[in-house]
Structures are given as structure tokens and as C-alpha cells.
Design a protein around this motif. Structure first.
Motif, PDB file in Angstrom:
ATOM      1  N   GLY A 143     -21.953 -23.637 -16.749  1.00  0.00           N
ATOM      2  CA  GLY A 143     -22.451 -22.474 -16.131  1.00  0.00           C
ATOM      3  C   GLY A 143     -22.577 -21.774 -16.930  1.00  0.00           C
ATOM      4  O   GLY A 143     -23.522 -20.899 -17.084  1.00  0.00           O
ATOM      5  N   GLU A 144     -20.868 -21.021 -17.591  1.00  0.00           N
ATOM      6  CA  GLU A 144     -21.101 -20.026 -18.499  1.00  0.00           C
ATOM      7  C   GLU A 144     -21.728 -20.857 -19.806  1.00  0.00           C
ATOM      8  O   GLU A 144     -22.399 -19.722 -20.108  1.00  0.00           O
ATOM      9  CB  GLU A 144     -19.637 -19.776 -19.006  1.00  0.00           C
ATOM     10  CG  GLU A 144     -19.078 -19.437 -17.761  1.00  0.00           C
ATOM     11  CD  GLU A 144     -17.796 -18.642 -17.905  1.00  0.00           C
ATOM     12  OE1 GLU A 144     -16.917 -19.717 -18.751  1.00  0.00           O
ATOM     13  OE2 GLU A 144     -16.658 -18.418 -16.943  1.00  0.00           O
ATOM     14  N   MET A 145     -22.363 -22.059 -19.586  1.00  0.00           N
ATOM     15  CA  MET A 145     -22.746 -22.451 -21.219  1.00  0.00           C
ATOM     16  C   MET A 145     -24.260 -22.187 -21.120  1.00  0.00           C
ATOM     17  O   MET A 145     -25.123 -22.322 -21.547  1.00  0.00           O
ATOM     18  CB  MET A 145     -21.828 -23.750 -22.050  1.00  0.00           C
ATOM     19  CG  MET A 145     -20.829 -23.658 -22.342  1.00  0.00           C
ATOM     20  SD  MET A 145     -20.481 -25.509 -21.692  1.00  0.00           S
ATOM     21  CE  MET A 145     -21.184 -26.220 -23.529  1.00  0.00           C
ATOM     22  N   GLY A 146     -24.521 -22.144 -19.955  1.00  0.00           N
ATOM     23  CA  GLY A 146     -25.964 -21.808 -19.005  1.00  0.00           C
ATOM     24  C   GLY A 146     -25.997 -23.589 -19.030  1.00  0.00           C
ATOM     25  O   GLY A 146     -28.307 -24.130 -19.010  1.00  0.00           O
ATOM     26  N   ILE A 147     -25.482 -24.613 -18.636  1.00  0.00           N
ATOM     27  CA  ILE A 147     -25.765 -25.618 -18.439  1.00  0.00           C
ATOM     28  C   ILE A 147     -26.329 -26.131 -16.556  1.00  0.00           C
ATOM     29  O   ILE A 147     -24.673 -25.869 -16.426  1.00  0.00           O
ATOM     30  CB  ILE A 147     -25.455 -26.503 -18.938  1.00  0.00           C
ATOM     31  CG1 ILE A 147     -25.180 -27.208 -20.489  1.00  0.00           C
ATOM     32  CG2 ILE A 147     -25.070 -28.131 -18.633  1.00  0.00           C
ATOM     33  CD1 ILE A 147     -23.955 -27.638 -21.444  1.00  0.00           C
ATOM     34  N   GLU A 148     -27.500 -26.897 -16.425  1.00  0.00           N
ATOM     35  CA  GLU A 148     -27.166 -26.572 -15.119  1.00  0.00           C
ATOM     36  C   GLU A 148     -27.565 -28.340 -14.904  1.00  0.00           C
ATOM     37  O   GLU A 148     -27.343 -29.202 -14.212  1.00  0.00           O
ATOM     38  CB  GLU A 148     -27.928 -26.156 -14.585  1.00  0.00           C
ATOM     39  CG  GLU A 148     -27.825 -24.311 -14.004  1.00  0.00           C
ATOM     40  CD  GLU A 148     -28.406 -23.948 -13.379  1.00  0.00           C
ATOM     41  OE1 GLU A 148     -29.889 -24.434 -13.375  1.00  0.00           O
ATOM     42  OE2 GLU A 148     -28.988 -22.596 -12.820  1.00  0.00           O
ATOM     43  N   SER A 149     -27.939 -28.360 -15.561  1.00  0.00           N
ATOM     44  CA  SER A 149     -28.848 -30.259 -15.547  1.00  0.00           C
ATOM     45  C   SER A 149     -27.782 -31.420 -16.572  1.00  0.00           C
ATOM     46  O   SER A 149     -28.069 -31.095 -17.372  1.00  0.00           O
ATOM     47  CB  SER A 149     -30.170 -30.822 -16.198  1.00  0.00           C
ATOM     48  OG  SER A 149     -30.331 -31.934 -16.379  1.00  0.00           O
ATOM     49  N   ILE A 150     -27.006 -32.496 -15.594  1.00  0.00           N
ATOM     50  CA  ILE A 150     -26.255 -33.987 -16.323  1.00  0.00           C
ATOM     51  C   ILE A 150     -27.022 -33.747 -17.862  1.00  0.00           C
ATOM     52  O   ILE A 150     -26.489 -33.858 -18.393  1.00  0.00           O
ATOM     53  CB  ILE A 150     -26.329 -34.864 -15.647  1.00  0.00           C
ATOM     54  CG1 ILE A 150     -25.410 -34.341 -14.259  1.00  0.00           C
ATOM     55  CG2 ILE A 150     -25.603 -35.606 -16.164  1.00  0.00           C
ATOM     56  CD1 ILE A 150     -25.209 -35.128 -13.034  1.00  0.00           C
ATOM     57  N   ARG A 151     -28.352 -33.943 -17.822  1.00  0.00           N
ATOM     58  CA  ARG A 151     -28.676 -34.322 -19.045  1.00  0.00           C
ATOM     59  C   ARG A 151     -28.357 -33.445 -20.022  1.00  0.00           C
ATOM     60  O   ARG A 151     -28.580 -33.893 -21.673  1.00  0.00           O
ATOM     61  CB  ARG A 151     -30.674 -33.760 -18.766  1.00  0.00           C
ATOM     62  CG  ARG A 151     -30.725 -35.195 -17.735  1.00  0.00           C
ATOM     63  CD  ARG A 151     -32.831 -34.583 -17.308  1.00  0.00           C
ATOM     64  NE  ARG A 151     -32.585 -35.525 -16.286  1.00  0.00           N
ATOM     65  CZ  ARG A 151     -33.252 -36.825 -15.958  1.00  0.00           C
ATOM     66  NH1 ARG A 151     -32.696 -37.622 -17.368  1.00  0.00           N
ATOM     67  NH2 ARG A 151     -33.621 -37.789 -14.892  1.00  0.00           N
ATOM     68  N   ASP A 152     -28.570 -31.720 -19.939  1.00  0.00           N
ATOM     69  CA  ASP A 152     -27.795 -31.198 -21.282  1.00  0.00           C
ATOM     70  C   ASP A 152     -26.969 -31.234 -21.264  1.00  0.00           C
ATOM     71  O   ASP A 152     -25.973 -30.550 -22.157  1.00  0.00           O
ATOM     72  CB  ASP A 152     -28.297 -29.636 -20.414  1.00  0.00           C
ATOM     73  CG  ASP A 152     -29.448 -29.805 -20.412  1.00  0.00           C
ATOM     74  OD1 ASP A 152     -30.239 -30.392 -21.179  1.00  0.00           O
ATOM     75  OD2 ASP A 152     -30.620 -29.016 -19.950  1.00  0.00           O
ATOM     76  N   VAL A 153     -25.508 -31.386 -21.006  1.00  0.00           N
ATOM     77  CA  VAL A 153     -24.214 -32.128 -20.821  1.00  0.00           C
ATOM     78  C   VAL A 153     -23.741 -32.244 -22.198  1.00  0.00           C
ATOM     79  O   VAL A 153     -24.027 -34.155 -22.786  1.00  0.00           O
ATOM     80  CB  VAL A 153     -23.426 -33.052 -19.845  1.00  0.00           C
ATOM     81  CG1 VAL A 153     -21.821 -32.817 -20.176  1.00  0.00           C
ATOM     82  CG2 VAL A 153     -24.234 -32.143 -18.341  1.00  0.00           C
ATOM     83  N   PRO A 154     -22.959 -31.441 -23.169  1.00  0.00           N
ATOM     84  CA  PRO A 154     -22.994 -32.236 -24.663  1.00  0.00           C
ATOM     85  C   PRO A 154     -22.224 -33.467 -24.424  1.00  0.00           C
ATOM     86  O   PRO A 154     -21.346 -33.277 -23.454  1.00  0.00           O
ATOM     87  CB  PRO A 154     -21.952 -30.483 -25.547  1.00  0.00           C
ATOM     88  CG  PRO A 154     -22.621 -29.602 -24.587  1.00  0.00           C
ATOM     89  CD  PRO A 154     -22.515 -30.020 -23.128  1.00  0.00           C
ATOM     90  N   HIS A 155     -22.306 -34.327 -25.099  1.00  0.00           N
ATOM     91  CA  HIS A 155     -21.521 -35.646 -25.057  1.00  0.00           C
ATOM     92  C   HIS A 155     -20.168 -35.200 -25.968  1.00  0.00           C
ATOM     93  O   HIS A 155     -19.375 -36.171 -25.822  1.00  0.00           O
ATOM     94  CB  HIS A 155     -22.455 -36.089 -26.459  1.00  0.00           C
ATOM     95  CG  HIS A 155     -23.603 -36.667 -26.757  1.00  0.00           C
ATOM     96  ND1 HIS A 155     -23.793 -37.843 -25.470  1.00  0.00           N
ATOM     97  CD2 HIS A 155     -24.378 -36.333 -27.036  1.00  0.00           C
ATOM     98  CE1 HIS A 155     -24.677 -37.444 -25.630  1.00  0.00           C
ATOM     99  NE2 HIS A 155     -25.787 -37.381 -25.993  1.00  0.00           N
TER     100      HIS A 155
END
Length: 490
Positions: free
Chosen positions: A245-257
Motif C-alpha cells: 500500500g505504501e508503494m501505491g500498489i492495490e492490484s496483484i498485476r502490479d506486484v513487483p517480481h
């Protein structure tokens, strides 16, 4: 405008001030109380009534009108012949409380007893008893001690009348409650301040939405998430959610590898990101351990707080129904067998006898989770004459749940490996949608209504049919799920 809040509303405010505001000003926004919640409330009432037997001769305050109840309680407190008061009502500074049990000691002082159907004292119970103590002590009642009576999980019911002295355990909370009084002063000030506001306070959703209980306004503050939300990563920890959340990520599609995840979590993310289901190369090998004929079994149970039959403890699981689908050879249509206890007699012996008769002595027995094995262990303890065949049955169990968890993932799982999530994703032609009984909780409630004996003939037939359809659906679901997994693994 002045407000008067009840004990339950005060406790709701301790969980979340927005919940309190909605309860007082916008109660119509609450989710309707369902049958499961009603069953929990009824169970709590039954436990409360049993606890009264600890104080024979106690007098109940039955008036619904608050002012009349307060007046009746004062009269009982003033009468030295009354040794215990049930549901006495008190008020002070806009706070209204009903006390489960107020016991007059020999020295004339009082013992306040809150009764809970839980098997231990929980942290949120302290707010409950603390507000009662505050109101009583400031209403002129000399409270010597504050106790919480809860269910004793270790009580083994021998049959006959319930021994209430063994069913309940009492915990003295006097010191802990007294130390909470300064906190209560601040909490009450906050609650009355919020209630005087023109609109609900702006409180972000969080753990308090479901802890210690699921808020009846949960949907108001927590709109449904899409299936690719990071909250649907299997078993993701709150700290990882916070970091994303602190990285601004809400979608699994955007989770870094390179974001740290477990192997199961990473494959779930990959499946969502690619939009494709995942099956391991080792799936076929795991399934090759199955031996025909295959028996797919499912149990339905209830876990009453008050034990029903000899040998049971509070909250023990009482099995009342099983379903078995038998597949003799690969590709053949399964035969169906079932058992349903339809009256108030002890179902355990016939449950086990009929199950042993169907399962035979060879072939794999397929389950989905360890639930059935746990119930079998309990049945072996209750029915020692069946201990040997039960042990033999347990040795043949094959659990599909860890197979699915370790060897498959589908984007539609939405982070859950429950068969209710897995089945429509992998076997879309099967679903629990529209079934009168659609989950284990529904089944328990339906069975309770069946054995109470208050239904007419048509209602009994309808309930029995719904229970048989649901339990049968669970075992047929495993048949179809296994067929699908085997086809993929070929």
C-alpha cells in the motif's frame, strides 16, 4: 439533544466510533441479522438461562420499559430477602446497563457477574464488565467484586441434568476492571461527542471492522474488492499489505517480481498477472497414489455450547449427516449413499455404523480438508467399539485440499482454496448458487430446526431434501474436481 446509550452501544463504540454513530443515527444501514447470527444470539441466551441455576431463588427483572425496569431493580436491591437479581437495569449519566447476575453477599455487598458463552475471557469482555461496574458503583450499589462466568470447555457431560457448577468457570476481573475506569471516562466523552456530530466520523477501514466481531456496517465502509486486489494474495500478512500500500500498489498485476512472497503467493500472483490457471508438473504423480474404488466423503456437524449427549464437551462437533459418492473405476458414474439423522436422538452410533458399512475395507477415501479425520478421531473416543475400523478408515484418507493448494491456482480462486471457491473456478458447470442450504453453517441451522420437532410435515420434507442435496453436492463436487485435475495432469 441528549443521548442515552446502552451497554451494547458503548461496547460498539469501543470497537469503532463510526459503528456507534451508525447504530444510533442510521441503524437502517446495518446488514440484516441472518440465521447464523440469530443462532449465536439464541445460544447466548440459553447459556445465560443456565447460569441462573447457579443462584437458586434469584429474581429476574422482566420489564422491557427501561424506566420500569430501573425502578423494579432498585426495589429488589433494597429488599434484603432477594439474594440474586437477573437482568437488573441501572443508569447513570446517560448510560444504561443490564447486569446478567447481581449476587448479594453475606456482608450485604454485591458481586457483579457477566455471563459469556465463550470458553475463555477475551480482551473485549473487559469493556463490557467495566461499564457495568462504573454505572452500578455510581448508582449507589456497593460492588465488592466483578466476575465473568464462561463455559468450561473441559466439562464432560455424563448425561442427565447439566451440572452448572462444572459447566461454568468464573474469573475474578475486579482489579483489571478497576484499572480501566480512567480509560472509560475518556471513552465515554469521545462517544457522546461523536453522537452529537452532524455526520459520522471519518474513520478508515481496518482490523477494527471485523475484530473483535464483524461490524454490521462492514459493507458500508468496505466496498467489494476486484479479484485482482492484493488482499486476495493467499495468506498475505498485514505487514506485506501495508508495504504494498505504501508503494501505491492495490492490484496483484502490479506486484513487483522481486517483492518477497512465499512460493504459493508468487504462483498466485503469476496466475492473476497472466490470466491463466497454473497446474504443477507433479500433479499427476500425486494423484497416482489413489486406489480404486474411490470413496468421496463429507460430514455435516453442529457444535452446541451446551453438550447434548453423554461424553460430549461444550462446542464438541456432533456429526449428524454424511454423504458418500463411490466411483468403482475411472470414468464410471459414481453411486451415491447417504445418512441423515432426522430426530433428536443421539446420532453418533448409527452415523458410524452406517458409514463403516458403505466404506468397506479397501480403496482410497477422498476428503477435502482434515475435518472428517478429526471428527472420526472424536467418534472413536466416544464409540470405542468402532475404534479399530475408524483407525483403518483414517489410514485410507486422501486429502484433496493440500493437493489443490500445492499444485493448482486459478485467478478466480481470489486467494481462497475453499471448495466453494475452487469448484466454480475449475468446474464451472457446478455451483452452490441458489441452494436453500449452501454451506455448513446453513446445514447446522437447518438440522437444528429439523430435530426441534416444531416443523410440519411439508416443512420437514423440504428441510430434509435441502440437507441431502447440499451434502451430496459436496461429495459430487470432489468427484468432478478430481476428474478435472486428472484430465489436466494427463
Amino acid at each position: 439533544m441528549s443521548f442515552r446509550i446502552s451497554k451494547s452501544k458503548f461496547v460498539a463504540g469501543c470497537q469503532c466510533l463510526k459503528r456507534l454513530y451508525f447504530q444510533v443515527h442510521q441503524p437502517e444501514l446495518a446488514t440484516k441479522v441472518d440465521a447464523a447470527a440469530e443462532a449465536i444470539i439464541e445460544q447466548g441466551h440459553e447459556i445465560g438461562m443456565l447460569a441462573r441455576r447457579l443462584f437458586p431463588g434469584g429474581v429476574a427483572v422482566n420489564e422491557d420499559n427501561a424506566d420500569l425496569a430501573i425502578r423494579a431493580t432498585r426495589e429488589l436491591v433494597a429488599n434484603p430477602a432477594v439474594q440474586a437479581i437477573f437482568e437488573g437495569m441501572f443508569d447513570h449519566d446517560g448510560v444504561l446497563v443490564r447486569v446478567d447476575i447481581l449476587h448479594r453477599r453475606r456482608d450485604g455487598r454485591w458481586r457483579l457477574i457477566e455471563v459469556k458463552s465463550t470458553t475463555e475471557v477475551k480482551d473485549h469482555h473487559l469493556d463490557d464488565v467495566a461499564i457495568q461496574y462504573r454505572v452500578l458503583s455510581r448508582s449507589g450499589v456497593d460492588v465488592a467484586s466483578i466476575c465473568l462466568a464462561h463455559v468450561n470447555r473441559n466439562y464432560i457431560y455424563p448425561g442427565g441434568d447439566i451440572d452448572v457448577w462444572r459447566l461454568f468457570r468464573s474469573k475474578n476481573l475486579t482489579r483489571r476492571v478497576e484499572s480501566l475506569q480512567p480509560k472509560l471516562t475518556f471513552q465515554l466523552r469521545s462517544e457522546f461527542t461523536v453522537l452529537a456530530m452532524p455526520k459520522a466520523p471519518d474513520i478508515a477501514p481496518g482490523r477494527h471492522c471485523s475484530d473483535p466481531i464483524a461490524c454490521e456496517f462492514f459493507d458500508r465502509c468496505n466496498p467489494p474488492h476486484p479479484n485482482d486486489h492484493i488482499g486476495f494474495i493467499p495468506r498475505i500478512h498485514a505487514s506485506a499489505m501495508k508495504e504494498l500500500g505504501e508503494m501505491g500498489i492495490e492490484s496483484i498485476r502490479d506486484v513487483p517480481h522481486d517483492f518477497e512472497l512465499t512460493e504459493i503467493q508468487r504462483r498466485a500472483c503469476t496466475s492473476v498477472q497472466t490470466g491463466e490457471p497454473w497446474f504443477s508438473d507433479g500433479l499427476g504423480e500425486v494423484l497416482s497414489g489413489l486406489k480404486y474404488p474411490l470413496y468421496f466423503i463429507d460430514f455435516e456437524t453442529v457444535n452446541p455450547a451446551i453438550p447434548r449427549f453423554a461424553g460430549m464437551r461444550p462446542y464438541d462437533q456432533l456429526p449428524f449427516q454424511w454423504s458418500v459418492h463411490v466411483q468403482r473405476q475411472p470414468g464410471t458414474e459414481p453411486e451415491h449413499h447417504e445418512f441423515l439423522s432426522a430426530d433428536a436422538s443421539d446420532p453418533r452410533r448409527e452415523f458410524m455404523f452406517s458409514l463403516c458399512r458403505v466404506l468397506g475395507d479397501s480403496g482410497s477415501i477422498v476428503v477435502y480438508s482434515s475435518f472428517e479425520s478429526q471428527r472420526l478421531s472424536e467418534l472413536a473416543a466416544w464409540l470405542p467399539e468402532h475404534a479399530a475400523p475408524i483407525t483403518a478408515i483414517q489410514a485410507r484418507l486422501f486429502d484433496l485440499l493440500p493437493v489443490v493448494r500445492e499444485h493448482t491456482y486459478h485467478p478466480a480462486f481470489a486467494g481462497s482454496y475453499s471448495i466453494k471457491s475452487v469448484l466454480p473456478a475449475l468446474v464451472p458447470e457446478m455451483s452452490y448458487e441458489g441452494m436453500e442450504v449452501a454451506n455448513g453453517q446453513d446445514a447446522g441451522i437447518a438440522w437444528e430446526s429439523l430435530v426441534r420437532g416444531s416443523l410440519n410435515r411439508d416443512e420437514r420434507k423440504r428441510i430434509e431434501k435441502a440437507l441431502r442435496e447440499y451434502c451430496g453436492q459436496d461429495t459430487l463436487a470432489m468427484v468432478r474436481l478430481l476428474e478435472m485435475l486428472r484430465a489436466v495432469a494427463m
